[in-house]
Design an enzyme around this catalytic site. Structure first.
Site, mmCIF file in Angstrom:
data_model
loop_
_atom_site.group_PDB
_atom_site.id
_atom_site.type_symbol
_atom_site.label_atom_id
_atom_site.label_comp_id
_atom_site.label_asym_id
_atom_site.label_seq_id
_atom_site.Cartn_x
_atom_site.Cartn_y
_atom_site.Cartn_z
ATOM 1 N N GLY A 47 0.686 -1.204 -0.133
ATOM 2 C CA GLY A 47 0.048 0.041 -0.069
ATOM 3 C C GLY A 47 0.741 1.155 -0.119
ATOM 4 N N THR A 50 0.046 6.240 -1.756
ATOM 5 C CA THR A 50 -0.349 7.369 -1.309
ATOM 6 C C THR A 50 -0.081 7.339 0.275
ATOM 7 O OG1 THR A 50 -2.639 6.383 -1.038
ATOM 8 C CG2 THR A 50 -2.094 7.593 -3.253
ATOM 9 N N GLY A 51 -0.489 8.414 0.822
ATOM 10 C CA GLY A 51 -0.684 8.684 2.174
ATOM 11 C C GLY A 51 0.584 8.395 3.048
ATOM 12 N N TYR A 52 0.111 7.388 4.074
ATOM 13 C CA TYR A 52 1.099 7.096 5.091
ATOM 14 C C TYR A 52 2.178 6.026 4.587
ATOM 15 C CZ TYR A 52 -0.778 9.399 9.083
ATOM 16 O OH TYR A 52 -1.266 10.479 10.120
ATOM 17 N N PHE A 73 -2.207 -0.768 -5.828
ATOM 18 C CA PHE A 73 -3.182 -1.155 -6.838
ATOM 19 C C PHE A 73 -3.278 0.299 -7.725
ATOM 20 C CE2 PHE A 73 -7.094 -1.818 -8.976
ATOM 21 C CZ PHE A 73 -6.839 -2.933 -9.720
ATOM 22 N N TYR A 224 -6.104 4.255 13.639
ATOM 23 C CA TYR A 224 -6.602 5.436 14.118
ATOM 24 C C TYR A 224 -7.494 5.234 15.323
ATOM 25 C CZ TYR A 224 -8.538 10.216 14.109
ATOM 26 O OH TYR A 224 -9.130 11.341 14.684
ATOM 27 N N TYR A 234 -16.628 5.434 14.241
ATOM 28 C CA TYR A 234 -15.195 4.941 13.678
ATOM 29 C C TYR A 234 -14.697 4.108 14.845
ATOM 30 C CZ TYR A 234 -10.628 4.897 11.691
ATOM 31 O OH TYR A 234 -9.294 4.438 10.860
ATOM 32 N N THR A 274 -7.471 12.360 3.485
ATOM 33 C CA THR A 274 -7.102 11.228 2.967
ATOM 34 C C THR A 274 -8.407 10.908 2.145
ATOM 35 O OG1 THR A 274 -7.890 9.475 4.169
ATOM 36 C CG2 THR A 274 -5.548 10.075 4.238
#
Length: 396
Positions: A47, A50-52, A73, A224, A234, A274
């Protein structure tokens, strides 16, 4: 072509190659301005585009001098359609890493599949020998189980009771009330199937069995928790249950890896803009209020600052890795400071459509959302022709 942003809800369907490249370069420049880290040598980021996940790869490569393999992906440009932002990010990273003399390789495909795991293992064995850090940072709405063939679809829902709270359309600034019906047992099962720890454990098992996971290796996955404002949707909702499964997986992996001196961690990270967080009701408004408070207190961090602090202060510090009572690394510590949360709660109570731009940093949220896709980035001429057809060096 001249590329402009086109949105559909919380999704941007176009991406700008020059803007994405500039965003990646800024993260690299930030890391290069910090002290070097005596960290990992060969890193697998699952992964990574992007992002973290992307920020982890940048820190590993440019702060620690590590060789990296990124699995993700993403899609290349096709006809009038641009490539995805992650494709452009990865192309920019690969170019910069190889220019700096690092080994770096990209594998594009379904990280949940046996095929991509096998392909990654073959690459590691051939090019690097072994891996001493595995970062698991997969964000996907669906997962097809490689053994059973069942396709799971995740949902973002509360459990037990209907939930209502404020939310915002970050394009228009309209503050409304979002009402979400509770998840069914099957929806919860499927969400855990996508976002829980099973696939992470499969990766570690297969890397070990293939002999390409170094003795003493570290693995980390990201999570998170957030404040009470977001808990129902969440922490105490379907995503939270999936994260509980991720934590339980980390504990099992830690026991397994400790036999050869290895470690497994969950890093609880700060709330950031994100594409995934944009899809969760309540969260964009909370982040907008949080950004206002943390920027005023000079505590704000983006992905790259968070990941540098994780690597430098926790994972590869001379001191023992600091964890909470459940064994988690807390890089959300500044977000969850009592004074920060008290001020966010005060703002939250007063937020309306009429004052949202005054009481929150919604404009900053909106800008960062578009920057995820390479837009609204300083130094990029968006009226100029751009080449959407970008190749990724060392794409395997």
């Amino acid at each position: 072509m001249i590329i402009q942003p086109k949105t559909r809800g919380f999704i941007c369907t176009t991406a700008h190659p020059d803007g994405c490249a500039r965003q990646v370069q800024r993260q690299i420049e930030y890391v290069q301005a910090q002290p070097a880290i005596q960290g990992p040598r060969n890193v697998l980021v699952i992964g990574a585009s992007t992002g973290y996940g992307l920020a982890s790869r940048i820190v590993a490569s440019f702060a620690s001098g590590a060789n990296t393999v990124g699995v993700y992906f993403d899609k290349a440009a096709e006809g009038a359609r641009t490539a995805s932002a992650g494709w452009y990010n990865s192309a920019a990273f690969e170019q910069a890493a190889q220019a700096a003399g690092r080994k770096s390789y990209s594998i594009v495909g379904d990280a949940f599949s046996d095929e991509i795991k096998a392909k990654t293992i073959d690459l590691i064995r051939t090019e690097l020998g072994n891996i001493d850090l595995v970062v698991y940072s997969v964000a996907s709405p669906r997962r097809t189980h490689p053994k059973t063939g069942e396709t799971f679809a995740s949902v973002i829902k509360p459990l037990g009771e209907t939930y209502s709270n404020k939310t915002v359309n970050f394009h228009s600034g309209e503050v409304t009330t979002a009402t979400i019906e509770p998840a069914t047992e099957d929806e919860l099962r499927q969400t855990i199937g996508v976002m829980g720890g099973e696939d992470w454990a499969m990766w570690i098992d297969e890397l070990q069995q293939a002999g390409v996971l170094a003795d003493g290796a570290t693995t980390v996955a990201y999570s998170y928790i957030g404040p009470e404002i977001t808990h129902a949707v969440y922490k105490e909702g379907t995503i939270g249950r999936a994260k509980d499964d991720l934590e339980a997986t980390s504990q099992r992996l830690n026991e397994k890896l400790s036999a050869t001196g290895g470690r497994s961690f969950i890093s609880v990270n700060k709330a950031l803009v994100t594409q995934s967080s944009s899809a969760i009701p309540v969260v964009p408004l909370y982040i907008s209020a949080l950004y206002k408070v943390m920027k005023e207190k000079e505590l704000h961090e983006g992905c790259i600052e968070q990941m540098y602090r994780l690597f430098n202060d926790r994972l590869y510090s001379d001191a023992p890795t600091a964890v909470d009572e459940r064994g988690r690394i807390r890089i959300d510590d500044w977000e969850m400071r009592e004074d920060v949360q008290a001020e966010v709660s005060q703002l939250w109570a007063d937020l309306t459509t009429e004052n949202v731009y005054e009481l929150s940093d919604l404009e900053g949220y909106r800008r960062e959302f578009f920057q995820l896709f390479g837009f609204e980035t300083e130094g990029v001429n968006y009226e100029a022709e751009a080449n959407a057809d970008v190749d990724i060096p060392n794409l395997r």
